[in-house]
Design an enzyme around this catalytic site. Structure first.
Site, short mmCIF file in Angstrom:
data_model
loop_
_atom_site.label_atom_id
_atom_site.label_comp_id
_atom_site.label_asym_id
_atom_site.label_seq_id
_atom_site.Cartn_x
_atom_site.Cartn_y
_atom_site.Cartn_z
CD1 TRP A 113 42.54 -36.28 -20.62
CD2 TRP A 113 43.41 -38.07 -19.58
NE1 TRP A 113 43.91 -36.11 -20.53
CE2 TRP A 113 44.46 -37.19 -19.91
CE3 TRP A 113 43.71 -39.28 -18.94
CZ2 TRP A 113 45.79 -37.46 -19.60
CZ3 TRP A 113 45.03 -39.56 -18.63
CH2 TRP A 113 46.06 -38.66 -18.95
CD GLU B 36 39.89 -34.73 -17.91
OE1 GLU B 36 39.51 -35.93 -17.79
OE2 GLU B 36 40.56 -34.14 -17.05
CE LYS C 2 47.53 -33.42 -18.40
NZ LYS C 2 47.75 -34.63 -17.62
CG ASP D 238 41.43 -31.48 -14.85
OD1 ASP D 238 42.06 -30.57 -14.27
OD2 ASP D 238 41.53 -32.68 -14.54
CG HIS E 212 43.67 -30.85 -17.87
ND1 HIS E 212 42.99 -31.94 -18.35
CD2 HIS E 212 44.46 -31.31 -16.88
CE1 HIS E 212 43.35 -33.02 -17.66
NE2 HIS E 212 44.22 -32.66 -16.76
CG HIS F 198 37.96 -34.10 -13.93
ND1 HIS F 198 38.80 -34.94 -14.62
CD2 HIS F 198 36.87 -34.84 -13.60
CE1 HIS F 198 38.23 -36.14 -14.71
NE2 HIS F 198 37.06 -36.10 -14.11
CG ASP G 111 50.90 -31.67 -9.96
OD1 ASP G 111 51.02 -32.72 -10.61
OD2 ASP G 111 50.08 -31.54 -9.04
CG ASP H 172 46.48 -34.10 -11.37
OD1 ASP H 172 45.28 -33.98 -11.65
OD2 ASP H 172 47.35 -34.37 -12.20
CG ASP I 202 41.27 -35.70 -11.99
OD1 ASP I 202 41.89 -36.58 -11.36
OD2 ASP I 202 41.51 -35.41 -13.18
C1 RNT Z 1 44.62 -36.42 -16.41
C2 RNT Z 1 43.16 -36.17 -16.40
C3 RNT Z 1 42.30 -37.32 -16.02
C4 RNT Z 1 42.88 -38.16 -14.93
C5 RNT Z 1 41.96 -39.19 -14.38
C6 RNT Z 1 42.70 -40.20 -13.57
O1 RNT Z 1 45.35 -35.31 -16.61
O2 RNT Z 1 42.89 -35.09 -15.55
O3 RNT Z 1 41.04 -36.87 -15.69
O4 RNT Z 1 43.32 -37.38 -13.87
O5 RNT Z 1 41.24 -39.75 -15.40
ZN ZN Z 2 40.85 -34.66 -15.03
#
Ligand code: RNT
Ligand code: ZN
Length: 411
Positions: free
Chosen positions: A180, A221, A223, A254, A257, A281, A289, A291, A321
């Protein structure tokens, strides 16, 4: 009759064998991200996190040495049923003597992690770290217009694949190496094609070396945007989906994303029709956000249902993640891991064949009725049995609190 036996009888009415379900769940390894333990800082420097991701909060006791991080991972794993994987990032390298830059990283810098995993029967996954570095200060790495910077990051990507292949060989099982990059622009770009063409060329160089597929599985990955890089992301979903298909790499989805109403649960079946495997992820996006700590919410259950209904427990590589620095970090790990397992358990305790049949008869009334009834089923009793069978405490929070008093608050 015990609570579990009662639950077993109830689920059996729908043809669900709870003992078999517990066996299946026991064998699902989830990749626990090491970076929740120290707010994505790593061991190489104490510099700020960059790349459009951010941890907020200053809950006391974060791990600030490799030994502390390993001890915290041990504590978390003791509260999570089953055997799992640990997901590492390149910034978690061990330097015994000479410190090297990211383009010079070697397998030996990760030997202590391999030993750590071997001693515990864990498996490792790996990620190159294309952020929190002076050469990533402007949020451009593999798509950088400056050839020397782009080259530096290509070398990092190559070094990391070598490390991942070494890990896979050592552990006798493939290591997922997920790429990523944060690359993007805060302002509307004048050239969208150029950076993407450079990223494509960089990836081709990184992936030019072929490794044994028993050692390494590569994923990419995408985003939608990052903090401070809102207008344009080089590695978009379309970009990587095409790249992965053309080059036989895995897509890593993810779920933080995508656009807020776009869901990964609906993507899995399509991905699985065209690829052998897909990586995840798992996180919890909330507003802007991506995460937050994973909890047992509807979309998580839907993702788990899709994995189970597509009969793809061995084709979907599940990793977590997220990073929350505002709560106890060990609790954050335990809650996320256990929630993922609970979602899978719920999915396995669903009469999926019956529901599919009803769909083919266009009987959505029954689908809705049965699905809602199942929500009242004694799922908790089966979960407790799972914890018991795996020697994991049901009531884990007091143990985290004791560790907090004895260890974390003394740091
Ligand atoms: C960031 C991605 C990535 C990170 C990690 C730390 O938006 O999700 O995967 O969170 O690599
Ligand atoms: Zn991620």
């Amino acid at each position: 009759m015990t609570v579990y036996e009662n639950a077993k009888t109830k689920y059996a009415k729908y043809g669900i064998d709870t003992d078999a379900v517990l066996d299946t769940l026991k064998n699902v390894r989830i990749s626990m991200h090491c970076w929740q333990g120290d707010d994505v800082i790593g061991f190489e420097s104490k510099g700020a996190l960059s790349g459009g991701i951010q941890t907020t909060g200053n809950y006391p006791g974060k791990a600030s040495t490799p030994q502390e991080l390993m001890a915290d991972i041990d504590k978390a794993l003791s509260l999570i049923p089953g055997k799992h994987r640990i997901n590492l990032h390149a910034i978690y390298a061990f330097f015994d003597g000479e410190v090297v830059d990211r383009d010079q990283l070697r397998p030996e810098h990760f030997a202590p992690w391999v030993q750590f995993a071997k001693e515990r029967g864990l498996l490792l996954d790996f990620n190159p770290t294309f952020f929190s570095h002076p050469k990533a200060a402007d949020n451009l790495t593999l798509s950088h217009p400056d050839e020397s910077i782009r080259k530096f990051w290509i070398e990092h990507g190559k070094a990391c694949r070598e490390i991942a292949a070494y890990i896979g060989k050592e552990q006798g099982s493939p290591c997922l190496c997920n790429l990523w990059i944060p690359d993007g622009y805060k302002n509307i770009p004048a050239d969208r094609l150029g950076p993407r063409a450079r990223l494509k060329a960089s990836l081709d160089e990184i992936f030019a070396i072929e490794y044994d597929e028993n050692y390494i599985i590569d994923s990419v990955e995408s985003k939608v945007f990052g903090i401070g890089v809102e207008a344009y992301t080089v590695g978009s979903h379309e970009f990587y989906m095409q790249y992965a298909t053309q080059n036989k790499k895995l897509c890593l989805l993810d779920n933080g994303h995508y656009h807020p109403t776009e869901v990964v649960s609906d993507k899995l079946s399509s991905m699985l029709l065209f690829a052998d495997k897909v990586a995840l992820h798992v996180t919890r996006g909330i507003r802007w956000d991506s995460d937050h700590v994973v909890i047992l919410e509807d979309e998580l259950c839907e993702v788990a249902k899709e994995i189970v209904r597509c009969d793809a427990l061995d084709r979907v590589m599940i990793g977590l993640d997220y990073f929350d620095a505002s709560i106890n970090r060990i609790a954050a790990w335990v809650i996320g891991m256990r929630s993922m397992q609970k979602a899978l358990l719920r999915a396995l305790l669903t009469p999926n064949a019956l529901l599919m049949d009803l769909q083919n008869q266009n009987d959505f009334t029954s689908i809705m009725a049965v699905t809602e009834e199942m929500k009242e089923y004694p799922f908790g009793a089966v979960w407790e049995k799972f914890c018991e069978e795996n020697g994991t405490p049901i009531d884990w929070l007091p143990i985290v609190r004791t560790y907090e008093q004895d260890v974390l608050l003394k740091r």
